[in-house]
Design a protein around this motif. Structure first.
Motif, PDB file in Angstrom:
ATOM      1  N   TRP A 100     115.549  42.175  34.703  1.00 47.50           N
ATOM      2  CA  TRP A 100     116.441  41.415  33.822  1.00 47.50           C
ATOM      3  C   TRP A 100     117.873  41.919  33.954  1.00 47.50           C
ATOM      4  O   TRP A 100     118.819  41.129  34.038  1.00 47.50           O
ATOM      5  CB  TRP A 100     115.965  41.523  32.372  1.00 47.50           C
ATOM      6  N   LYS A 101     118.038  43.257  33.977  1.00 49.72           N
ATOM      7  CA  LYS A 101     119.380  43.830  34.118  1.00 49.72           C
ATOM      8  C   LYS A 101     120.024  43.417  35.435  1.00 49.72           C
ATOM      9  O   LYS A 101     121.225  43.143  35.491  1.00 49.72           O
ATOM     10  CB  LYS A 101     119.315  45.356  34.025  1.00 49.72           C
ATOM     11  N   ALA A 102     119.214  43.364  36.485  1.00 49.09           N
ATOM     12  CA  ALA A 102     119.756  42.986  37.791  1.00 49.09           C
ATOM     13  C   ALA A 102     120.191  41.523  37.801  1.00 49.09           C
ATOM     14  O   ALA A 102     121.164  41.165  38.476  1.00 49.09           O
ATOM     15  CB  ALA A 102     118.715  43.239  38.881  1.00 49.09           C
ATOM     16  N   ASP A 103     119.489  40.680  37.055  1.00 54.98           N
ATOM     17  CA  ASP A 103     119.830  39.254  37.007  1.00 54.98           C
ATOM     18  C   ASP A 103     120.906  38.922  35.978  1.00 54.98           C
ATOM     19  O   ASP A 103     121.483  37.840  36.023  1.00 54.98           O
ATOM     20  CB  ASP A 103     118.585  38.417  36.684  1.00 54.98           C
ATOM     21  N   ALA A 104     121.156  39.826  35.048  1.00 49.79           N
ATOM     22  CA  ALA A 104     122.114  39.547  33.973  1.00 49.79           C
ATOM     23  C   ALA A 104     123.536  39.455  34.540  1.00 49.79           C
ATOM     24  O   ALA A 104     123.935  40.229  35.401  1.00 49.79           O
ATOM     25  CB  ALA A 104     122.049  40.636  32.913  1.00 49.79           C
ATOM     26  N   ASP A 105     124.266  38.476  34.049  1.00 51.68           N
ATOM     27  CA  ASP A 105     125.655  38.289  34.437  1.00 51.68           C
ATOM     28  C   ASP A 105     126.460  38.008  33.167  1.00 51.68           C
ATOM     29  O   ASP A 105     125.899  37.985  32.069  1.00 51.68           O
ATOM     30  CB  ASP A 105     125.778  37.166  35.469  1.00 51.68           C
ATOM     31  N   PRO A 106     127.767  37.821  33.264  1.00 53.12           N
ATOM     32  CA  PRO A 106     128.550  37.562  32.047  1.00 53.12           C
ATOM     33  C   PRO A 106     128.071  36.346  31.242  1.00 53.12           C
ATOM     34  O   PRO A 106     128.154  36.345  30.016  1.00 53.12           O
ATOM     35  CB  PRO A 106     129.971  37.343  32.578  1.00 53.12           C
ATOM     36  N   MET A 107     127.542  35.336  31.923  1.00 55.09           N
ATOM     37  CA  MET A 107     127.032  34.163  31.197  1.00 55.09           C
ATOM     38  C   MET A 107     125.837  34.535  30.312  1.00 55.09           C
ATOM     39  O   MET A 107     125.669  33.964  29.236  1.00 55.09           O
ATOM     40  CB  MET A 107     126.633  33.059  32.181  1.00 55.09           C
ATOM     41  N   THR A 108     125.027  35.466  30.768  1.00 60.17           N
ATOM     42  CA  THR A 108     123.880  35.915  29.974  1.00 60.17           C
ATOM     43  C   THR A 108     124.364  36.433  28.626  1.00 60.17           C
ATOM     44  O   THR A 108     123.806  36.091  27.582  1.00 60.17           O
ATOM     45  CB  THR A 108     123.113  37.024  30.726  1.00 60.17           C
ATOM     46  N   PHE A 109     125.397  37.243  28.660  1.00 59.05           N
ATOM     47  CA  PHE A 109     125.900  37.830  27.422  1.00 59.05           C
ATOM     48  C   PHE A 109     126.680  36.814  26.584  1.00 59.05           C
ATOM     49  O   PHE A 109     126.721  36.922  25.357  1.00 59.05           O
ATOM     50  CB  PHE A 109     126.712  39.088  27.737  1.00 59.05           C
ATOM     51  N   LEU A 110     127.264  35.825  27.239  1.00 65.47           N
ATOM     52  CA  LEU A 110     127.890  34.733  26.499  1.00 65.47           C
ATOM     53  C   LEU A 110     126.823  33.945  25.731  1.00 65.47           C
ATOM     54  O   LEU A 110     127.042  33.558  24.577  1.00 65.47           O
ATOM     55  CB  LEU A 110     128.667  33.809  27.444  1.00 65.47           C
ATOM     56  N   PHE A 111     125.658  33.737  26.353  1.00 68.38           N
ATOM     57  CA  PHE A 111     124.559  33.057  25.670  1.00 68.38           C
ATOM     58  C   PHE A 111     124.115  33.856  24.435  1.00 68.38           C
ATOM     59  O   PHE A 111     123.808  33.275  23.402  1.00 68.38           O
ATOM     60  CB  PHE A 111     123.368  32.852  26.602  1.00 68.38           C
ATOM     61  N   PHE A 112     124.093  35.172  24.557  1.00 64.92           N
ATOM     62  CA  PHE A 112     123.750  36.016  23.408  1.00 64.92           C
ATOM     63  C   PHE A 112     124.745  35.798  22.273  1.00 64.92           C
ATOM     64  O   PHE A 112     124.354  35.619  21.118  1.00 64.92           O
ATOM     65  CB  PHE A 112     123.759  37.502  23.796  1.00 64.92           C
ATOM     66  N   LEU A 113     126.022  35.829  22.604  1.00 65.19           N
ATOM     67  CA  LEU A 113     127.065  35.665  21.598  1.00 65.19           C
ATOM     68  C   LEU A 113     126.971  34.305  20.915  1.00 65.19           C
ATOM     69  O   LEU A 113     127.018  34.201  19.687  1.00 65.19           O
ATOM     70  CB  LEU A 113     128.447  35.847  22.238  1.00 65.19           C
ATOM     71  N   ILE A 114     126.818  33.256  21.713  1.00 67.46           N
ATOM     72  CA  ILE A 114     126.756  31.909  21.146  1.00 67.46           C
ATOM     73  C   ILE A 114     125.506  31.736  20.290  1.00 67.46           C
ATOM     74  O   ILE A 114     125.549  31.109  19.230  1.00 67.46           O
ATOM     75  CB  ILE A 114     126.825  30.849  22.262  1.00 67.46           C
ATOM     76  N   ALA A 115     124.394  32.314  20.715  1.00 64.28           N
ATOM     77  CA  ALA A 115     123.158  32.230  19.923  1.00 64.28           C
ATOM     78  C   ALA A 115     123.332  32.921  18.573  1.00 64.28           C
ATOM     79  O   ALA A 115     122.882  32.417  17.540  1.00 64.28           O
ATOM     80  CB  ALA A 115     121.991  32.841  20.694  1.00 64.28           C
ATOM     81  N   ALA A 116     123.987  34.081  18.570  1.00 67.99           N
ATOM     82  CA  ALA A 116     124.200  34.802  17.309  1.00 67.99           C
ATOM     83  C   ALA A 116     125.114  34.010  16.373  1.00 67.99           C
ATOM     84  O   ALA A 116     124.851  33.924  15.163  1.00 67.99           O
ATOM     85  CB  ALA A 116     124.792  36.181  17.586  1.00 67.99           C
ATOM     86  N   VAL A 117     126.168  33.421  16.914  1.00 65.51           N
ATOM     87  CA  VAL A 117     127.077  32.606  16.089  1.00 65.51           C
ATOM     88  C   VAL A 117     126.337  31.385  15.547  1.00 65.51           C
ATOM     89  O   VAL A 117     126.487  31.019  14.375  1.00 65.51           O
ATOM     90  CB  VAL A 117     128.334  32.208  16.896  1.00 65.51           C
ATOM     91  N   ALA A 118     125.524  30.758  16.394  1.00 59.80           N
ATOM     92  CA  ALA A 118     124.754  29.587  15.949  1.00 59.80           C
ATOM     93  C   ALA A 118     123.767  29.968  14.856  1.00 59.80           C
ATOM     94  O   ALA A 118     123.562  29.212  13.901  1.00 59.80           O
ATOM     95  CB  ALA A 118     124.022  28.955  17.132  1.00 59.80           C
TER      96      ALA A 118
END
Length: 172
Positions: free
Chosen positions: A144-162
């Motif tokens: 998962w860490k190898a596949d994670a990119d900035p978009m992955t963490f953007l999805f985390f942020l947007i999910a938390a805000v939602a």
């Protein structure tokens, strides 16, 4: 024009609509409005609902990732919103619930992504999804860490805000 009225010496028989009605409280002949719904503030119910919603949405999100072999941003947003909305709807206006919903939506998105990685890997390796998830969790997390990119963490942020926003809307 001839109208037929009963003679004055014969009393008219009361019909079914002429039955005596009990007086309505509320003035001017209108019934009173129902009382307002009680304000919900049940932290325990909100917590249990948030955990159940997080587990269910993580599984669905993981299945979507496993089927498409891609992270889908809208699905991560949906995970966050569903977790938050369910938390706020069940728990009410407790101020800790939107934060709890946001945190659990992050956990749900993370485990959904891990489940998606496990499903993809299980299709190519001679192991099952449950073996990867429970016996080789470290390897799964490294993938998962190898596949994670900035978009992955953007999805985390947007999910938390939602999730936070969904909990606030549902409790209003």
């Amino acid at each position: 024009m001839s109208q037929s009225f009963p003679p004055p010496h014969q009393p008219q028989q009361p019909g079914p609509l002429d039955q005596a009605q009990p007086p309505q409280a509320g003035g001017f002949g209108y019934p009173m409005a129902p009382p307002a719904a009680p304000v919900r503030n049940n932290f325990a119910l909100g917590l249990i609902t948030a955990i159940v919603a997080a587990v269910v949405t993580a599984g669905i999100y993981g299945a979507i990732i496993g089927a498409t072999k891609h992270e889908i941003g809208y699905a991560a947003v949906a995970v966050g919103f569903i977790v938050g909305f369910a938390t706020g709807k069940a728990g009410g206006r407790n101020p800790a619930l939107p934060v709890l919903g946001a945190v659990l939506s992050l956990v749900a998105v993370y485990f959904g992504q891990l489940l998606g990685e496990a499903i993809i890997a299980a299709k190519e390796l001679p192991v099952t999804v449950s073996e990867l998830f429970f016996q080789h969790f470290g390897l799964l997390n490294e993938a998962w860490k190898a596949d994670a990119d900035p978009m992955t963490f953007l999805f985390f942020l947007i999910a938390a805000v939602a999730a936070f926003s969904g909990a606030k809307r549902a409790s209003a």
